[in-house]
Design a protein around this motif. Sequence first.
Motif, PDB file in Angstrom:
ATOM      1  N   ILE A 203      15.447   5.260 -22.105  1.00 55.19           N
ATOM      2  CA  ILE A 203      15.913   3.941 -22.529  1.00 55.19           C
ATOM      3  C   ILE A 203      17.433   3.953 -22.541  1.00 55.19           C
ATOM      4  CG2 ILE A 203      15.862   2.188 -24.329  1.00 55.19           C
ATOM      5  CD1 ILE A 203      13.116   2.723 -23.265  1.00 55.19           C
ATOM      6  N   LEU A 204      18.040   2.919 -21.947  1.00 54.43           N
ATOM      7  CA  LEU A 204      19.493   2.798 -21.889  1.00 54.43           C
ATOM      8  C   LEU A 204      19.935   1.565 -22.674  1.00 54.43           C
ATOM      9  CD1 LEU A 204      18.567   4.390 -19.228  1.00 54.43           C
ATOM     10  CD2 LEU A 204      20.770   3.698 -18.283  1.00 54.43           C
ATOM     11  N   PRO A 205      20.064   1.682 -23.987  1.00 55.15           N
ATOM     12  CA  PRO A 205      20.539   0.541 -24.769  1.00 55.15           C
ATOM     13  C   PRO A 205      22.055   0.413 -24.696  1.00 55.15           C
ATOM     14  CG  PRO A 205      20.031   2.356 -26.229  1.00 55.15           C
ATOM     15  CD  PRO A 205      19.725   2.828 -24.830  1.00 55.15           C
ATOM     16  N   ASN A 206      22.527  -0.818 -24.772  1.00 60.99           N
ATOM     17  CA  ASN A 206      23.965  -1.065 -24.909  1.00 60.99           C
ATOM     18  C   ASN A 206      24.242  -1.227 -26.412  1.00 60.99           C
ATOM     19  OD1 ASN A 206      26.217  -2.985 -22.725  1.00 60.99           O
ATOM     20  ND2 ASN A 206      26.681  -1.438 -24.224  1.00 60.99           N
ATOM     21  N   ALA A 207      25.202  -2.031 -26.803  1.00 63.05           N
ATOM     22  CA  ALA A 207      25.575  -2.147 -28.215  1.00 63.05           C
ATOM     23  C   ALA A 207      24.407  -2.630 -29.063  1.00 63.05           C
ATOM     24  CB  ALA A 207      26.746  -3.107 -28.352  1.00 63.05           C
ATOM     25  N   ASN A 208      24.082  -1.878 -30.102  1.00 59.63           N
ATOM     26  CA  ASN A 208      23.027  -2.260 -31.030  1.00 59.63           C
ATOM     27  C   ASN A 208      23.613  -2.978 -32.237  1.00 59.63           C
ATOM     28  OD1 ASN A 208      19.993  -0.790 -30.861  1.00 59.63           O
ATOM     29  ND2 ASN A 208      21.548   0.060 -29.504  1.00 59.63           N
ATOM     30  N   PHE A 209      23.118  -4.183 -32.501  1.00 64.54           N
ATOM     31  CA  PHE A 209      23.410  -4.888 -33.739  1.00 64.54           C
ATOM     32  C   PHE A 209      22.074  -5.133 -34.440  1.00 64.54           C
ATOM     33  CE2 PHE A 209      26.913  -6.902 -30.958  1.00 64.54           C
ATOM     34  CZ  PHE A 209      27.761  -5.819 -31.168  1.00 64.54           C
ATOM     35  N   GLY A 210      22.132  -5.638 -35.659  1.00 66.25           N
ATOM     36  CA  GLY A 210      20.916  -5.854 -36.421  1.00 66.25           C
ATOM     37  C   GLY A 210      20.973  -5.095 -37.727  1.00 66.25           C
ATOM     38  N   PRO A 211      19.998  -5.324 -38.598  1.00 66.17           N
ATOM     39  CA  PRO A 211      20.088  -4.820 -39.969  1.00 66.17           C
ATOM     40  C   PRO A 211      20.080  -3.306 -40.085  1.00 66.17           C
ATOM     41  CG  PRO A 211      17.895  -5.698 -39.516  1.00 66.17           C
ATOM     42  CD  PRO A 211      18.760  -6.094 -38.363  1.00 66.17           C
ATOM     43  N   GLY A 239      35.525  -2.583 -24.733  1.00 63.56           N
ATOM     44  CA  GLY A 239      35.474  -3.882 -24.084  1.00 63.56           C
ATOM     45  C   GLY A 239      34.220  -4.652 -24.442  1.00 63.56           C
ATOM     46  N   PRO A 240      34.175  -5.947 -24.104  1.00 64.42           N
ATOM     47  CA  PRO A 240      32.972  -6.743 -24.347  1.00 64.42           C
ATOM     48  C   PRO A 240      31.803  -6.205 -23.529  1.00 64.42           C
ATOM     49  CG  PRO A 240      34.481  -7.916 -22.898  1.00 64.42           C
ATOM     50  CD  PRO A 240      35.213  -6.709 -23.377  1.00 64.42           C
ATOM     51  N   GLN A 241      30.609  -6.325 -24.056  1.00 62.26           N
ATOM     52  CA  GLN A 241      29.452  -5.744 -23.391  1.00 62.26           C
ATOM     53  C   GLN A 241      28.170  -6.476 -23.769  1.00 62.26           C
ATOM     54  OE1 GLN A 241      29.106  -1.577 -25.336  1.00 62.26           O
ATOM     55  NE2 GLN A 241      31.224  -2.237 -25.622  1.00 62.26           N
ATOM     56  N   TRP A 242      27.064  -6.036 -23.214  1.00 59.67           N
ATOM     57  CA  TRP A 242      25.766  -6.576 -23.561  1.00 59.67           C
ATOM     58  C   TRP A 242      25.328  -6.011 -24.910  1.00 59.67           C
ATOM     59  CZ3 TRP A 242      21.836  -8.906 -20.000  1.00 59.67           C
ATOM     60  CH2 TRP A 242      22.430  -9.417 -18.841  1.00 59.67           C
ATOM     61  N   PHE A 243      24.339  -6.685 -25.519  1.00 61.10           N
ATOM     62  CA  PHE A 243      23.849  -6.183 -26.798  1.00 61.10           C
ATOM     63  C   PHE A 243      22.329  -6.167 -26.802  1.00 61.10           C
ATOM     64  CE2 PHE A 243      22.041 -10.035 -28.391  1.00 61.10           C
ATOM     65  CZ  PHE A 243      21.425  -9.734 -29.599  1.00 61.10           C
ATOM     66  N   ILE A 244      21.783  -5.418 -27.755  1.00 57.98           N
ATOM     67  CA  ILE A 244      20.361  -5.432 -28.079  1.00 57.98           C
ATOM     68  C   ILE A 244      20.237  -5.371 -29.585  1.00 57.98           C
ATOM     69  CG2 ILE A 244      20.204  -2.918 -27.800  1.00 57.98           C
ATOM     70  CD1 ILE A 244      17.271  -3.281 -26.975  1.00 57.98           C
ATOM     71  N   ASP A 245      19.352  -6.192 -30.145  1.00 63.84           N
ATOM     72  CA  ASP A 245      19.087  -6.052 -31.569  1.00 63.84           C
ATOM     73  C   ASP A 245      18.347  -4.745 -31.792  1.00 63.84           C
ATOM     74  OD1 ASP A 245      18.853  -7.848 -34.287  1.00 63.84           O
ATOM     75  OD2 ASP A 245      17.154  -6.479 -34.060  1.00 63.84           O
TER      76      ASP A 245
END
Length: 336
Positions: A203-211, A239-245
């Motif tokens: 799995i290649l996640p980009n920036a993770n946000f979320g609780p 730099g700006p990038q994609w995200f995943i919760d």
Amino acid sequence: MPSIPPQSLIVVTGITGYIASHVGLAALQAGHRVRGTVRDLKRAEELRNAYAKQGVDITKLEFIVVDDITSGTQLANAIKGVDGVAHVALPGDLLDTSDDMPHRAVKAVVALLQASANEPSIKRIVFTSSSVASYEPPALFPEPVTDKNWNDVAFQAWENATAEDKTKPAWVWIRYAATKILSEKAAWKWVEENKPPFDIVTILPNANFGPVLYGGARSTVAWIHSFLKGDNEFTQLVGPQWFIDVRDDGRLHVAALTNPSLSGKRIWGVAEPTGWNQILAILRKNFPDANVAPDLVGEPGEPTKQKIENTVATEALGGWIGLEQSLVDTGKSLGF
């Protein structure tokens, strides 16, 4: 090759970490039993309490101490009788100052694979790689980034680094990219050479946000915490990038363990592209009492223009948690 069946026993390495804690939660929510590896049991109890607050059956949760993630003996003990493994842990963390981290990460991956080859119950292993193993902003490719891309620029920067290079602020990111590149490639190489009875997925996640389930801001959530405290200094290096919760990231790991069609795939875990000023606007709207950082001037504040092929993950999950909901839940979990 078979995926893991319902109500399986899954090992989640480094389960007290930000992403791993959500992998464990998603597995419990899906009805599986979870064995989490931890360096010590203090944080394990904090996580157990956090899971209880989420309403999952914590009788299906157990912990095992693995204080050396490169130890084949400890890993073999941790995976006894399990159906699948989500290997999320790193031998260190993003801010680790040791340049040995990439090689230790490779050692950990190989140790886990070797131990798993001697555990007949194991059907699939999911490895948490990273977007930086494939691509890293501010690079911009004319074509969408896919599962075929590797971050050759970062790898060459790691291979050819001088003593002076290692004193620069960007070195921590180069070292982290090298960690993910080398460890993921090691996993694919080992499977190709040894042809084990189980299969793997990365799995290649980009920036993770979320609780955050417990404790303070960690990993990329620290970026949102900084914004809410009035600080945007980190954007000079990021730099700006994609995200995943992070909840979707957890669900994607479980899908990768259980979905037969995902066998042997390298999956981009990203929901949508973002921009720093877009994120700042959402934070100001939803947290009017916070001292949100000012907008960035010019291109650094604009959304990333990079396209990423995320169809496999989108179809596996059936939809994504949106950016605004993710950021609101992030801020609330941090006490804002």
